[in-house]
Write a protein that holds these residues in place. Sequence first.
Motif, PDB file in Angstrom:
ATOM      1  N   SER A 145      -8.578   0.142   0.622  1.00 24.01           N
ATOM      2  CA  SER A 145      -9.648  -0.715   0.131  1.00 24.01           C
ATOM      3  C   SER A 145      -9.777  -0.420  -1.354  1.00 24.01           C
ATOM      4  CB  SER A 145     -10.980  -0.447   0.835  1.00 24.01           C
ATOM      5  OG  SER A 145     -12.027  -1.133   0.149  1.00 24.01           O
ATOM      6  N   LEU A 147     -11.624  -2.099  -3.317  1.00 23.76           N
ATOM      7  CA  LEU A 147     -13.037  -2.295  -3.605  1.00 23.76           C
ATOM      8  C   LEU A 147     -13.806  -0.984  -3.497  1.00 23.76           C
ATOM      9  CD1 LEU A 147     -15.453  -4.198  -4.134  1.00 23.76           C
ATOM     10  CD2 LEU A 147     -15.593  -4.522  -1.655  1.00 23.76           C
ATOM     11  N   TYR A 148     -13.545  -0.208  -2.430  1.00 23.67           N
ATOM     12  CA  TYR A 148     -14.277   1.033  -2.188  1.00 23.67           C
ATOM     13  C   TYR A 148     -13.521   2.279  -2.636  1.00 23.67           C
ATOM     14  CZ  TYR A 148     -17.369  -1.951   0.469  1.00 23.67           C
ATOM     15  OH  TYR A 148     -18.232  -2.941   0.842  1.00 23.67           O
TER      16      TYR A 148
END
Length: 184
Positions: A145, A147-148
């Motif tokens: 991920s 994003l994270y």
Amino acid sequence: MSNRLSTGSSITRHAGAKCNLEFTHKKIEALEKAAKPHLVYRNGKSYYEFEGYELDRITHVLKEAQDEKSLDDWRKRIGLEKADLISKNAMARGSAVHEIAEAYLNNNCTCQYDNKVLPFGMFERMKPALDRISKIAGIEIPLVSELYGIAGTADIIAEFDNELCIIDLKTSIKKKEEKYQKKY
């Protein structure tokens, strides 16, 4: 109606046991083409490297987020040595069950594992759920991920009851109450 397609193949092992080979594998092109993170162990720490970045492991992030008080209390109550032994046995049992399930989903005969009594018994109890899996895109697939800023390895990416899912196999010997399952 079964979610699995029979190939009509089988393997005969000891004592005439038969192992049907029938799971279908259907790769997802985007998943196949995606860059994969690499798990790194360095100085007692593990993390993933991905495109020049060090990413935390999702298991580490989840462990840091959970309240360890009840686990610490349990370890103190039964003693550290006994707690370490139980934990070591649980990890070995979990690895063995995962190995058997992976063989099963890869259409390999599981008869060779029947001497691992507890893991094989747990696998047998897991089979009805595994039999609801179809169109396996991958097993032990590293995921990221961006994003994270985390990464991890999915046990299985496949359809479960005809819905594409990331599937995480669990091998606890005790049934978990639903309120304790959110960390998974």
